[in-house]
Design a protein around this motif. Structure first.
Motif, PDB file in Angstrom:
ATOM      1  N   ARG A   1      39.246  74.973 112.805  1.00 38.92           N
ATOM      2  CA  ARG A   1      39.799  75.981 111.913  1.00 38.92           C
ATOM      3  C   ARG A   1      40.717  75.235 110.942  1.00 38.92           C
ATOM      4  NH1 ARG A   1      39.084  81.154 113.524  1.00 38.92           N
ATOM      5  NH2 ARG A   1      40.975  81.865 112.481  1.00 38.92           N
ATOM      6  N   VAL A   2      41.024  75.847 109.828  1.00 36.11           N
ATOM      7  CA  VAL A   2      41.825  75.157 108.824  1.00 36.11           C
ATOM      8  C   VAL A   2      43.211  74.799 109.354  1.00 36.11           C
ATOM      9  CG1 VAL A   2      42.742  77.200 107.619  1.00 36.11           C
ATOM     10  CG2 VAL A   2      42.381  75.044 106.371  1.00 36.11           C
ATOM     11  N   THR A   3      43.796  75.625 110.206  1.00 44.65           N
ATOM     12  CA  THR A   3      45.101  75.275 110.772  1.00 44.65           C
ATOM     13  C   THR A   3      45.001  74.025 111.640  1.00 44.65           C
ATOM     14  OG1 THR A   3      44.685  76.892 112.520  1.00 44.65           O
ATOM     15  CG2 THR A   3      46.119  77.586 110.714  1.00 44.65           C
ATOM     16  N   GLN A   4      43.936  73.910 112.414  1.00 41.07           N
ATOM     17  CA  GLN A   4      43.739  72.728 113.252  1.00 41.07           C
ATOM     18  C   GLN A   4      43.503  71.495 112.386  1.00 41.07           C
ATOM     19  OE1 GLN A   4      40.425  74.327 115.410  1.00 41.07           O
ATOM     20  NE2 GLN A   4      41.698  74.798 117.206  1.00 41.07           N
ATOM     21  N   PHE A   5      42.685  71.647 111.359  1.00 44.44           N
ATOM     22  CA  PHE A   5      42.416  70.548 110.436  1.00 44.44           C
ATOM     23  C   PHE A   5      43.717  70.074 109.789  1.00 44.44           C
ATOM     24  CE2 PHE A   5      41.169  69.041 106.156  1.00 44.44           C
ATOM     25  CZ  PHE A   5      40.331  67.992 106.514  1.00 44.44           C
ATOM     26  N   SER A   6      44.540  71.023 109.400  1.00 47.55           N
ATOM     27  CA  SER A   6      45.819  70.694 108.778  1.00 47.55           C
ATOM     28  C   SER A   6      46.725  69.923 109.725  1.00 47.55           C
ATOM     29  CB  SER A   6      46.506  71.985 108.313  1.00 47.55           C
ATOM     30  OG  SER A   6      47.765  71.702 107.785  1.00 47.55           O
ATOM     31  N   VAL A   7      46.766  70.321 110.984  1.00 48.22           N
ATOM     32  CA  VAL A   7      47.568  69.612 111.983  1.00 48.22           C
ATOM     33  C   VAL A   7      47.064  68.173 112.119  1.00 48.22           C
ATOM     34  CG1 VAL A   7      48.087  69.462 114.461  1.00 48.22           C
ATOM     35  CG2 VAL A   7      48.301  71.660 113.259  1.00 48.22           C
ATOM     36  N   LEU A   8      45.765  68.007 112.227  1.00 45.62           N
ATOM     37  CA  LEU A   8      45.188  66.661 112.355  1.00 45.62           C
ATOM     38  C   LEU A   8      45.520  65.812 111.130  1.00 45.62           C
ATOM     39  CD1 LEU A   8      41.672  67.502 113.864  1.00 45.62           C
ATOM     40  CD2 LEU A   8      43.706  66.661 115.081  1.00 45.62           C
ATOM     41  N   ARG A   9      45.376  66.390 109.944  1.00 40.53           N
ATOM     42  CA  ARG A   9      45.665  65.636 108.714  1.00 40.53           C
ATOM     43  C   ARG A   9      47.140  65.260 108.626  1.00 40.53           C
ATOM     44  NH1 ARG A   9      41.930  65.630 104.300  1.00 40.53           N
ATOM     45  NH2 ARG A   9      43.441  64.192 103.458  1.00 40.53           N
ATOM     46  N   THR A  10      48.021  66.156 109.069  1.00 41.35           N
ATOM     47  CA  THR A  10      49.450  65.849 109.050  1.00 41.35           C
ATOM     48  C   THR A  10      49.750  64.675 109.969  1.00 41.35           C
ATOM     49  OG1 THR A  10      50.000  68.142 108.511  1.00 41.35           O
ATOM     50  CG2 THR A  10      51.768  66.792 109.448  1.00 41.35           C
ATOM     51  N   LEU A  11      49.161  64.670 111.164  1.00 42.27           N
ATOM     52  CA  LEU A  11      49.362  63.545 112.081  1.00 42.27           C
ATOM     53  C   LEU A  11      48.755  62.261 111.526  1.00 42.27           C
ATOM     54  CD1 LEU A  11      48.771  65.302 115.515  1.00 42.27           C
ATOM     55  CD2 LEU A  11      50.944  64.402 114.609  1.00 42.27           C
ATOM     56  N   GLU A  12      47.628  62.381 110.836  1.00 45.87           N
ATOM     57  CA  GLU A  12      47.015  61.203 110.217  1.00 45.87           C
ATOM     58  C   GLU A  12      47.940  60.628 109.145  1.00 45.87           C
ATOM     59  OE1 GLU A  12      42.642  60.267 108.458  1.00 45.87           O
ATOM     60  OE2 GLU A  12      43.706  61.913 107.481  1.00 45.87           O
ATOM     61  N   ARG A  13      48.544  61.504 108.373  1.00 43.11           N
ATOM     62  CA  ARG A  13      49.387  61.085 107.251  1.00 43.11           C
ATOM     63  C   ARG A  13      50.742  60.550 107.712  1.00 43.11           C
ATOM     64  NH1 ARG A  13      52.803  64.472 104.409  1.00 43.11           N
ATOM     65  NH2 ARG A  13      51.784  66.265 105.358  1.00 43.11           N
ATOM     66  N   LEU A  14      51.360  61.205 108.716  1.00 43.71           N
ATOM     67  CA  LEU A  14      52.733  60.870 109.098  1.00 43.71           C
ATOM     68  C   LEU A  14      52.856  60.102 110.404  1.00 43.71           C
ATOM     69  CD1 LEU A  14      54.467  64.229 108.114  1.00 43.71           C
ATOM     70  CD2 LEU A  14      54.316  62.105 106.786  1.00 43.71           C
ATOM     71  N   GLY A  15      51.777  60.032 111.161  1.00 44.40           N
ATOM     72  CA  GLY A  15      51.847  59.354 112.451  1.00 44.40           C
ATOM     73  C   GLY A  15      52.375  60.288 113.521  1.00 44.40           C
ATOM     74  N   PRO A  16      52.627  59.755 114.728  1.00 42.03           N
ATOM     75  CA  PRO A  16      53.108  60.592 115.825  1.00 42.03           C
ATOM     76  C   PRO A  16      54.385  61.331 115.436  1.00 42.03           C
ATOM     77  CG  PRO A  16      52.520  58.409 116.619  1.00 42.03           C
ATOM     78  CD  PRO A  16      52.474  58.350 115.113  1.00 42.03           C
ATOM     79  N   LEU A  17      54.441  62.611 115.811  1.00 42.80           N
ATOM     80  CA  LEU A  17      55.591  63.436 115.456  1.00 42.80           C
ATOM     81  C   LEU A  17      56.008  64.307 116.626  1.00 42.80           C
ATOM     82  CD1 LEU A  17      54.535  64.867 111.968  1.00 42.80           C
ATOM     83  CD2 LEU A  17      56.289  63.154 112.405  1.00 42.80           C
ATOM     84  N   PRO A  18      57.320  64.541 116.749  1.00 43.18           N
ATOM     85  CA  PRO A  18      57.752  65.559 117.699  1.00 43.18           C
ATOM     86  C   PRO A  18      57.130  66.900 117.303  1.00 43.18           C
ATOM     87  CG  PRO A  18      59.619  64.260 116.921  1.00 43.18           C
ATOM     88  CD  PRO A  18      58.431  63.887 116.082  1.00 43.18           C
ATOM     89  N   VAL A  19      56.795  67.719 118.283  1.00 49.87           N
ATOM     90  CA  VAL A  19      56.117  68.985 118.011  1.00 49.87           C
ATOM     91  C   VAL A  19      56.944  69.856 117.064  1.00 49.87           C
ATOM     92  CG1 VAL A  19      55.233  71.113 119.058  1.00 49.87           C
ATOM     93  CG2 VAL A  19      54.773  68.892 120.130  1.00 49.87           C
ATOM     94  N   SER A  20      58.262  69.851 117.216  1.00 51.50           N
ATOM     95  CA  SER A  20      59.100  70.660 116.327  1.00 51.50           C
ATOM     96  C   SER A  20      59.016  70.177 114.883  1.00 51.50           C
ATOM     97  CB  SER A  20      60.546  70.677 116.808  1.00 51.50           C
ATOM     98  OG  SER A  20      61.036  69.366 116.940  1.00 51.50           O
ATOM     99  N   ARG A  21      58.972  68.877 114.669  1.00 52.80           N
ATOM    100  CA  ARG A  21      58.835  68.339 113.303  1.00 52.80           C
ATOM    101  C   ARG A  21      57.441  68.632 112.758  1.00 52.80           C
ATOM    102  NH1 ARG A  21      59.244  63.232 110.393  1.00 52.80           N
ATOM    103  NH2 ARG A  21      58.461  63.797 108.336  1.00 52.80           N
ATOM    104  N   LEU A  22      56.417  68.505 113.593  1.00 51.97           N
ATOM    105  CA  LEU A  22      55.046  68.823 113.182  1.00 51.97           C
ATOM    106  C   LEU A  22      54.958  70.290 112.764  1.00 51.97           C
ATOM    107  CD1 LEU A  22      52.089  67.950 112.875  1.00 51.97           C
ATOM    108  CD2 LEU A  22      51.808  68.391 115.327  1.00 51.97           C
ATOM    109  N   ALA A  23      55.598  71.159 113.510  1.00 52.46           N
ATOM    110  CA  ALA A  23      55.618  72.587 113.171  1.00 52.46           C
ATOM    111  C   ALA A  23      56.273  72.799 111.806  1.00 52.46           C
ATOM    112  CB  ALA A  23      56.344  73.383 114.246  1.00 52.46           C
ATOM    113  N   ALA A  24      57.393  72.131 111.576  1.00 50.56           N
ATOM    114  CA  ALA A  24      58.080  72.264 110.289  1.00 50.56           C
ATOM    115  C   ALA A  24      57.205  71.767 109.146  1.00 50.56           C
ATOM    116  CB  ALA A  24      59.408  71.504 110.324  1.00 50.56           C
TER     117      ALA A  24
END
Length: 138
Positions: free
Chosen positions: A33-56
């Protein structure tokens, strides 16, 4: 409907649901889904993130992010680990399978992106987002 009775919130929510549905339909063959794709792309772009920062970063609340991460973790696309410095913290990592899922989904995302930007210029979308950022401090 006249401009005086047009509700900005209702109109923008309707538009958001239509755009989300278009991206979800396009990404369906990739199993995302686009939300899942967005999460994956954010992790690809920024690297490992705390879940709270990923949410933000994804403009989601932390509990919604957790519900988005669960199926991605079950599929092996992300790995969520306890933080090294703070044992209460959970840190999301993109896995090699997650990187492969992004690559497989990119053509579908690109088709959806092209379809939407044929209707609305990307610069107009950026302008709208910039202007609506002013609501954060309101």
């Amino acid at each position: 409907m006249s401009v005086e009775t047009l509700c900005a919130c209702t109109t923008l929510r309707r538009a958001t649901r239509m755009v989300t549905a278009a991206y979800d339909a396009a990404l369906a063959p990739a199993g995302l889904r686009v939300t899942q794709f967005s999460v994956l792309r954010t992790l690809e772009r920024l690297g490992p993130l705390p879940v709270s920062r990923l949410a933000a970063e994804a403009a989601l609340d932390r509990s919604t992010m957790g519900r988005n991460l669960d199926p991605l973790e079950r599929r092996g696309l992300v790995q969520v680990e306890v933080g090294k410095r703070d044992q209460r913290e959970r840190v999301a990592h993109l896995t090699p399978a997650g990187t492969a899922a992004i690559e497989a989904a990119l053509p579908y995302w690109g088709a959806a992106q092209q379809r939407v930007t044929e209707l609305i210029q990307i610069t107009d979308i950026g302008t709208l987002a910039d202007r609506l950022d002013g609501l954060r401090s309101a």
